[in-house]
Design an enzyme around this catalytic site. Structure first.
Site, PDB file in Angstrom:
ATOM      1  N   HIS A 149       5.299  -9.638 -17.028  1.00 34.15           N
ATOM      2  CA  HIS A 149       3.850  -9.787 -16.981  1.00 34.15           C
ATOM      3  C   HIS A 149       3.449 -11.238 -17.189  1.00 34.15           C
ATOM      4  O   HIS A 149       2.477 -11.722 -16.596  1.00 34.15           O
ATOM      5  CB  HIS A 149       3.204  -8.885 -18.041  1.00 34.15           C
ATOM      6  N   CYS A 150       4.184 -11.951 -18.023  1.00 29.95           N
ATOM      7  CA  CYS A 150       3.872 -13.352 -18.330  1.00 29.95           C
ATOM      8  C   CYS A 150       4.007 -14.264 -17.115  1.00 29.95           C
ATOM      9  O   CYS A 150       3.296 -15.269 -17.005  1.00 29.95           O
ATOM     10  CB  CYS A 150       4.791 -13.875 -19.425  1.00 29.95           C
TER      11      CYS A 150
END
Length: 374
Positions: free
Chosen positions: A365-366
């Site tokens: 997600h980062c």
């Protein structure tokens, strides 16, 4: 490789230069729109995407011997996402061929620009829609997580993403990152106080002022605040490692079962808050938990590395799939797969080895972001 926290000490002087640059973009003029209260809202990540974004920005000054491994991991993520939706890859002009070698060409578009690092979720635009076909891109003035890392180039990326997506550029006066934002698309947000109510981002803002600005920019009616924890990781505890909306009224929360972890008590405090919280519609939340692996595979990335981020909750929801990590712990990997498959029954769960990225304290997600389909 030195840990990211060691690298922070090495670049503290450079960070100040980047902070100044972030408030003087000097880019090709973009049409800037004032966000009228209530006119924009951030959709749920599970809504349809027009495209996803990745920053192919690993550099040896930060990643040292892991640089090639991080590039390969980014390529694997890009190729996987491209099976389900278009991907735009930002890369340095001199690394265009290298980026294509790793990420491929099928369903991939490349945009060349200067970059500092790979954390697209934090440095890119935060997209909002107005319900009338309009697309906005909010810039929260990335400052290297409170001047902890060089960011002169990445401070410009949100504006470039807005331009690439042909979106209305909406610049907030608040400082923060996309990884610190979690919304259900229907008026409720979850945030950590440790990252938003923090003097290294917003020294002159009260909690009430921060909350109102987030509500106005993202179309929120209620924010559920989790305490988080300051100073233990470079982000000061982004919410996308602690709690995620599966859909309105349903949340998945990280529950750390390692008593030696600094997250052990924090995740229990978060769980208590979430179980007793209601959303903007007054509904009590249904909360599911997922726990990090206790026995991740031993490798050059995880061994003696306090920054290694082995968490399943940092997954990415895309059109038709959920892209999630696996860490070589067969029992924990299987439990995470089963839980995500049950929570997202209409999507294929794809687990990837991202250990090289996890070595730097982040996850799938980062290093990704997305543009909602209007």
């Amino acid at each position: 490789m030195s840990t990211r926290r060691e690298f922070i000490k090495q670049v503290s002087v450079l960070a100040g230069v980047g902070a100044a640059a972030s408030f003087g973009l000097g880019l090709t003029p973009l049409q800037v729109h004032a966000a009228a209260q209530g006119s924009w809202r951030m959709p749920d990540e599970g809504d349809r995407h027009a495209q996803a974004f990745i920053a192919f920005g690993a550099q040896e000054a930060i990643w040292e011997d892991f640089t090639g491994d991080v590039q390969a991991a980014l390529g694997g993520i890009a190729r996987t996402i491209a099976r389900y939706e278009p991907v735009t890859v930002f890369c340095r002009p001199l690394e265009r061929s290298l980026a294509q070698e790793h990420c491929g060409t099928a369903n991939i578009t490349y945009v060349t620009t200067e970059l500092d690092d790979i954390w697209m979720r934090d440095t890119g635009a935060n997209f909002v829609i107005d319900g009338q076909g309009g697309l906005g891109a909010v810039d929260f003035n990335f400052n290297g997580w409170g001047d902890k890392q060089q960011h002169a180039h990445d401070a410009h990326l949100a504006a470039q993403v807005a331009d690439t997506a042909d979106a209305h550029y909406l610049r907030s006066e608040l400082v923060g990152e996309g990884g610190g934002i979690e919304v259900d698309g229907h008026g409720t947000g979850i945030m950590t106080e440790s990252s938003w109510i923090n003097r290294n981002r917003n020294p002159d803002w009260s909690k009430a002022d921060v909350e109102q600005e987030l509500k106005d920019r993202l179309g929120l009616r209620k924010i559920i605040w989790l305490p988080g924890i300051k100073g233990k990781d470079i982000t000061d505890a982004h919410v996308d490692f602690y709690a995620r909306f599966v859909k309105p009224g349903v949340v998945i929360a990280n529950l750390d079962n390692d008593p030696e972890s600094y997250d052990y008590n924090v995740t229990r405090a978060h769980l208590d808050i979430l179980k007793n919280a209601t959303d903007a519609e007054g509904r009590k939340l249904q909360v599911h938990t997922v726990s990090p692996p206790l026995n991740p595979r031993k490798s050059q990335f995880s061994r003696n590395n306090p920054d290694f981020a082995a968490g399943y909750i940092n997954y990415f929801v895309i059109n038709g799939a959920v892209i999630a990590p696996e860490f070589g712990d067969k029992v924990a990997d299987a439990k995470a797969f089963a839980l995500l498959s049950g929570l997202y029954p209409d999507r294929e769960v794809v687990q990837l080895n991202i250990d090289a990225i996890s070595a730097g304290g982040g996850g799938i997600h980062c290093v990704t972001s997305h543009q909602p389909l209007v």
